[in-house]
Scaffold this motif. Structure first.
Motif, PDB file in Angstrom:
ATOM      1  N   ASP A  91      76.970  43.291 -89.605  1.00  8.78           N
ATOM      2  CA  ASP A  91      76.691  42.214 -90.701  1.00  8.78           C
ATOM      3  C   ASP A  91      77.733  41.271 -90.599  1.00  8.78           C
ATOM      4  O   ASP A  91      78.199  40.750 -91.992  1.00  8.78           O
ATOM      5  N   ALA A  92      79.513  41.661 -90.517  1.00  4.99           N
ATOM      6  CA  ALA A  92      80.351  40.705 -90.603  1.00  4.99           C
ATOM      7  C   ALA A  92      79.737  39.192 -90.031  1.00  4.99           C
ATOM      8  O   ALA A  92      79.537  39.037 -88.360  1.00  4.99           O
ATOM      9  N   THR A  93      79.469  38.047 -90.555  1.00  6.57           N
ATOM     10  CA  THR A  93      79.074  36.536 -90.309  1.00  6.57           C
ATOM     11  C   THR A  93      80.809  35.598 -89.829  1.00  6.57           C
ATOM     12  O   THR A  93      80.212  34.979 -89.112  1.00  6.57           O
ATOM     13  N   ALA A  94      81.657  36.151 -90.712  1.00  5.21           N
ATOM     14  CA  ALA A  94      83.147  35.739 -90.441  1.00  5.21           C
ATOM     15  C   ALA A  94      84.147  36.596 -90.916  1.00  5.21           C
ATOM     16  O   ALA A  94      84.168  37.249 -91.877  1.00  5.21           O
ATOM     17  N   LEU A  95      85.262  36.370 -90.890  1.00  2.00           N
ATOM     18  CA  LEU A  95      86.199  36.839 -90.640  1.00  2.00           C
ATOM     19  C   LEU A  95      86.114  36.041 -92.682  1.00  2.00           C
ATOM     20  O   LEU A  95      86.992  35.208 -92.605  1.00  2.00           O
ATOM     21  N   THR A 155      75.810  47.849-107.192  1.00  2.00           N
ATOM     22  CA  THR A 155      75.434  46.398-106.115  1.00  2.00           C
ATOM     23  C   THR A 155      76.774  46.051-105.526  1.00  2.00           C
ATOM     24  O   THR A 155      77.601  45.170-106.408  1.00  2.00           O
ATOM     25  N   TRP A 156      76.890  46.261-104.047  1.00  2.00           N
ATOM     26  CA  TRP A 156      78.244  45.860-103.519  1.00  2.00           C
ATOM     27  C   TRP A 156      78.280  44.673-102.348  1.00  2.00           C
ATOM     28  O   TRP A 156      76.868  45.457-101.923  1.00  2.00           O
ATOM     29  N   SER A 157      79.480  44.040-101.663  1.00  2.00           N
ATOM     30  CA  SER A 157      79.761  44.275-100.632  1.00  2.00           C
ATOM     31  C   SER A 157      81.227  43.610-100.019  1.00  2.00           C
ATOM     32  O   SER A 157      81.598  44.115-100.936  1.00  2.00           O
ATOM     33  N   VAL A 158      81.133  43.604 -98.653  1.00  2.00           N
ATOM     34  CA  VAL A 158      82.386  44.257 -98.556  1.00  2.00           C
ATOM     35  C   VAL A 158      83.362  42.510 -97.691  1.00  2.00           C
ATOM     36  O   VAL A 158      81.856  42.115 -97.180  1.00  2.00           O
ATOM     37  N   ALA A 159      84.163  42.243 -97.182  1.00  2.00           N
ATOM     38  CA  ALA A 159      84.208  41.586 -96.486  1.00  2.00           C
ATOM     39  C   ALA A 159      85.502  41.664 -95.659  1.00  2.00           C
ATOM     40  O   ALA A 159      86.685  42.465 -95.593  1.00  2.00           O
ATOM     41  N   GLY A 202      79.950  38.315-104.172  1.00  2.00           N
ATOM     42  CA  GLY A 202      80.735  37.747-103.326  1.00  2.00           C
ATOM     43  C   GLY A 202      82.390  37.970-103.656  1.00  2.00           C
ATOM     44  O   GLY A 202      83.297  37.444-102.718  1.00  2.00           O
ATOM     45  N   ASN A 203      82.700  38.029-105.046  1.00  2.00           N
ATOM     46  CA  ASN A 203      84.246  38.260-105.150  1.00  2.00           C
ATOM     47  C   ASN A 203      84.361  39.364-104.870  1.00  2.00           C
ATOM     48  O   ASN A 203      84.700  40.384-105.541  1.00  2.00           O
ATOM     49  N   THR A 204      86.245  39.417-104.961  1.00  2.00           N
ATOM     50  CA  THR A 204      87.177  40.425-104.744  1.00  2.00           C
ATOM     51  C   THR A 204      87.135  40.819-106.274  1.00  2.00           C
ATOM     52  O   THR A 204      87.123  40.992-107.386  1.00  2.00           O
ATOM     53  N   VAL A 205      87.354  42.665-105.737  1.00  2.00           N
ATOM     54  CA  VAL A 205      86.821  43.260-106.716  1.00  2.00           C
ATOM     55  C   VAL A 205      88.435  43.920-106.988  1.00  2.00           C
ATOM     56  O   VAL A 205      89.120  43.957-105.772  1.00  2.00           O
ATOM     57  N   ARG A 206      88.807  43.717-107.751  1.00  3.06           N
ATOM     58  CA  ARG A 206      90.568  44.184-107.916  1.00  3.06           C
ATOM     59  C   ARG A 206      90.162  45.864-109.046  1.00  3.06           C
ATOM     60  O   ARG A 206      89.671  45.658-109.436  1.00  3.06           O
ATOM     61  N   ASP A 207      91.251  46.400-108.662  1.00  2.00           N
ATOM     62  CA  ASP A 207      91.823  47.780-109.707  1.00  2.00           C
ATOM     63  C   ASP A 207      92.117  47.219-110.647  1.00  2.00           C
ATOM     64  O   ASP A 207      92.008  46.041-111.066  1.00  2.00           O
ATOM     65  N   ALA A 246      84.134  36.988 -95.075  1.00  2.00           N
ATOM     66  CA  ALA A 246      83.126  36.285 -95.539  1.00  2.00           C
ATOM     67  C   ALA A 246      82.716  37.309 -96.156  1.00  2.00           C
ATOM     68  O   ALA A 246      81.897  38.510 -95.554  1.00  2.00           O
ATOM     69  N   ALA A 247      81.856  37.099 -97.240  1.00  2.00           N
ATOM     70  CA  ALA A 247      81.216  39.167 -97.800  1.00  2.00           C
ATOM     71  C   ALA A 247      79.711  39.095 -96.996  1.00  2.00           C
ATOM     72  O   ALA A 247      79.613  38.095 -96.532  1.00  2.00           O
ATOM     73  N   THR A 248      79.132  40.194 -96.963  1.00  2.00           N
ATOM     74  CA  THR A 248      79.009  41.117 -96.144  1.00  2.00           C
ATOM     75  C   THR A 248      77.579  40.960 -96.527  1.00  2.00           C
ATOM     76  O   THR A 248      77.403  40.125 -98.176  1.00  2.00           O
ATOM     77  N   HIS A 249      75.759  41.102 -96.465  1.00  2.00           N
ATOM     78  CA  HIS A 249      75.170  41.566 -98.078  1.00  2.00           C
ATOM     79  C   HIS A 249      74.843  42.828 -98.692  1.00  2.00           C
ATOM     80  O   HIS A 249      76.323  43.691 -98.392  1.00  2.00           O
ATOM     81  N   THR A 250      74.323  42.859 -99.222  1.00  2.00           N
ATOM     82  CA  THR A 250      74.829  43.267-100.765  1.00  2.00           C
ATOM     83  C   THR A 250      73.932  44.954-100.132  1.00  2.00           C
ATOM     84  O   THR A 250      73.104  44.789 -99.226  1.00  2.00           O
ATOM     85  N   VAL A 251      74.715  46.027-100.631  1.00  2.00           N
ATOM     86  CA  VAL A 251      73.375  47.137-100.889  1.00  2.00           C
ATOM     87  C   VAL A 251      74.156  47.506-102.304  1.00  2.00           C
ATOM     88  O   VAL A 251      74.597  47.439-103.080  1.00  2.00           O
TER      89      VAL A 251
END
Length: 559
Positions: free
Chosen positions: A369-373, A341-345, A312-317, A375-380
């Motif tokens: 899949d969004a539980t709150a603004l 494995t990834w997720s989004v927010a 659930g951590n932010t991914v950076r370029d 917040a990370a979703t489940h992973t894929v």
């Protein structure tokens, strides 16, 4: 075919290659004494004194490269060394390593000396390294970048070249220092450049390799190119390979003070692939507010989505900026990602929207899949499509449903709550916690129509006396009536409410009827009384006029 072992050098006499000719049509009765005989009974007839026509030629065995050198590869996604590797395509090039191993084995009884190994790195359009296969395409479809040596045998010397065609005379029948092949660049240096990615070839010279079944290893590391986006070859063609091999020359000790030059040899190529994946889906407007993506529900543009890792951590370029995108006109979004494995927010939504209910039902392909603004979703997880089947590197199942913020209320008769009143007008104004306006007021007129599509103003409820205003920002709002239904008293009292999602005033808003008609034609009871009174007055006047006419008719004529 019979294979014979032979020592290097020239073979003559009985070791010569011999060709004989037999005359099958007559017998030589007087062969004489000086002609060649079939002493080996080559025709198998038992006679070794036959006269034959014979030709002999000496032959020479050249010493082969007595070293056995194989090349192996291990990509970032490989568990062990192999000849067909797999690495990742990553945002910065980190964790996309391609490790190579050169294994030198001496199967002979004597030591090998001055083993010189050349490795020209993969590039698009590359060809074989040595003279024996010169010009043969290697078939590389992408190039990796050199990082450095990781293991070198004791006493070995490593030289570097930034040329794609460095001189390598030992592989073309020459000696050290010659400019072979023609057109080569003699740019070898034992000092690597400041940026190792500029290296295009290495030369490793091992002074001595003793006979042993245990190989001598030379290891170095390269990196696959960084991921460039949806058009990257790692997505469009994950089967594309980078091929690499080595060629070498060596000497074999023939005595304590002498050695034989061995023929140059070239090893088969090993290959490595780089692959990436895609994740994403869609943001849609949940018009019926059921938490499910139903057919026909439109997409929502302009929603900001951020890539998150498996924790659930932010991914950076590469510039350390968060990797984000926004939904297009149809509500779609995509991230091109390394395998893993990834997720989004979902970070923000347009004004007047908020998230619908999440995880409704059991079908993950149509729920939100969004539980709150934020917040990370489940992973894929996305994996290599070559090893795991087509589509394994694509997962488009991280979606979000939105609903509009709305405010509803009813306008009813104060004496009859079931009697809804049409025709009222209002203003809606956003206010702060102290009820001070913080935005422009919205004018609302009651829409009375056949259906919602016929409503052209802010009220989208076509019912008489029922209101629904959509697209409001979340927060506190003030509602004020500016025009009452005809025949009813205006209620100018402000009403305050917190708007979030589908919000509605708990109780209907009442209007009392006007007590007396002060202005004609205002509707309601006042209107009825006005017409009743006016009708009575008209009747009285009519009766008075009729009586007057009768009196006049009965009066006597003047004399």
């Amino acid at each position: 075919m019979t294979t014979l072992s032979a020592t290097p050098g020239t073979h003559t006499g009985d070791e010569s290659q011999t060709a004989v000719l037999f005359d099958q049509n007559r017998t030589l009765t007087d062969p004489g004494t000086g002609g060649p005989r079939d002493k080996w009974d080559l025709n198998g007839n038992g006679n070794t004194t036959e006269l034959v026509g014979q030709s002999t030629v000496a032959w020479t065995v050249l010493p082969a490269a007595g070293a056995s050198i194989s090349k192996l590869v291990k990509g970032a996604l490989d568990a062990d060394w192999t000849t067909n590797g797999l690495t990742n395509a990553t945002f910065t090039g980190a964790d996309s390593q391609v490790d190579y191993r050169l294994q030198i084995t001496n199967p002979n009884a004597t030591p090998l000396t001055n083993v010189t190994v050349y490795d020209l790195f993969p590039r698009v359009g590359d060809t074989a390294i040595g003279g024996s296969l010169a010009g043969t395409p290697r078939g590389s479809q992408w190039a990796s970048l050199f990082q450095g040596m990781t293991s070198v045998p004791a006493g070995a010397t490593v030289s570097y070249s930034t040329s794609i065609n460095p001189c390598r005379p030992e592989l073309f029948g020459g000696t050290a220092g010659q400019a072979l092949p023609v057109g080569c660049t003699n740019s070898w240096t034992t000092t690597p450049p400041f940026d190792p990615r500029a290296v295009r070839a290495i030369k490793v010279t091992v002074p001595r390799v003793d006979p042993s079944a245990t190989p001598t290893n030379i290891d170095f590391r390269m990196n696959a190119p960084a991921l460039t986006g949806a058009s990257d070859q790692a997505i469009t063609n994950p089967g594309a390979v980078s091929n690499n091999n080595v060629a070498w020359s060596a000497f074999r000790a023939s005595s304590p003070s002498a050695s034989d030059s061995l023929l140059a040899s070239e090893a088969p190529a090993v290959s490595v692939r780089r692959a990436a994946g895609q994740i994403g889906d869609r943001v849609w407007l949940d018009t019926n507010r059921n938490g499910l993506q139903d057919p026909g529900e439109p997409g929502v543009a302009g929603v900001t989505v951020e890539l998150r890792d498996s924790a659930g951590n932010t991914v950076r370029d590469a510039s350390n900026a968060p990797i984000r995108t926004t939904t297009d006109a149809d509500g779609n979004y995509r991230f091109t990602v390394p395998l893993g494995t990834w997720s989004v927010a979902f970070l923000s939504v347009p004004a007047g929207y908020q998230l619908t209910a999440s995880k409704v039902g059991s079908d993950d392909t149509i729920d939100s899949d969004a539980t709150a603004l934020g917040a990370a979703t489940h992973t894929v997880t996305v994996t290599d499509p070559i090893r795991n089947g087509a589509g394994a590197n694509v997962n488009l199942d991280l979606d979000a449903g939105l609903v509009t913020n709305s405010l509803g209320w009813e306008k009813v008769d104060a004496t009859d709550a079931g009697h809804r009143l049409g025709g009222s007008e209002w203003t809606l104004t956003p206010v702060d916690a102290g009820n001070t306006p913080i935005g422009a007021p919205i004018a609302v007129t009651d829409c009375v129509a056949a259906n919602a599509a016929a409503c052209t103003g802010r009220d989208v409820d076509p019912g008489n006396g029922t209101f629904n205003v959509e697209g409001l920002t979340s927060g506190r709002w003030r509602l004020v009536e500016t025009k009452a239904p005809a025949g009813y008293k205006l209620d100018p009292a402000p009403r305050y409410i917190e708007v979030s999602g589908a919000t509605k005033f708990a109780a209907p808003i009442e209007n009392a009827q006007q007590e007396a008609p002060t202005i004609p034609l205002t509707g309601g009871t006042g209107s009825f009384l006005f017409w009743a009174t006016a009708g009575g007055l008209t009747a009285l006047v009519a009766l008075g006029l009729a009586a007057q006419r009768i009196r006049r008719r009965r009066a006597p004529l003047a004399a």
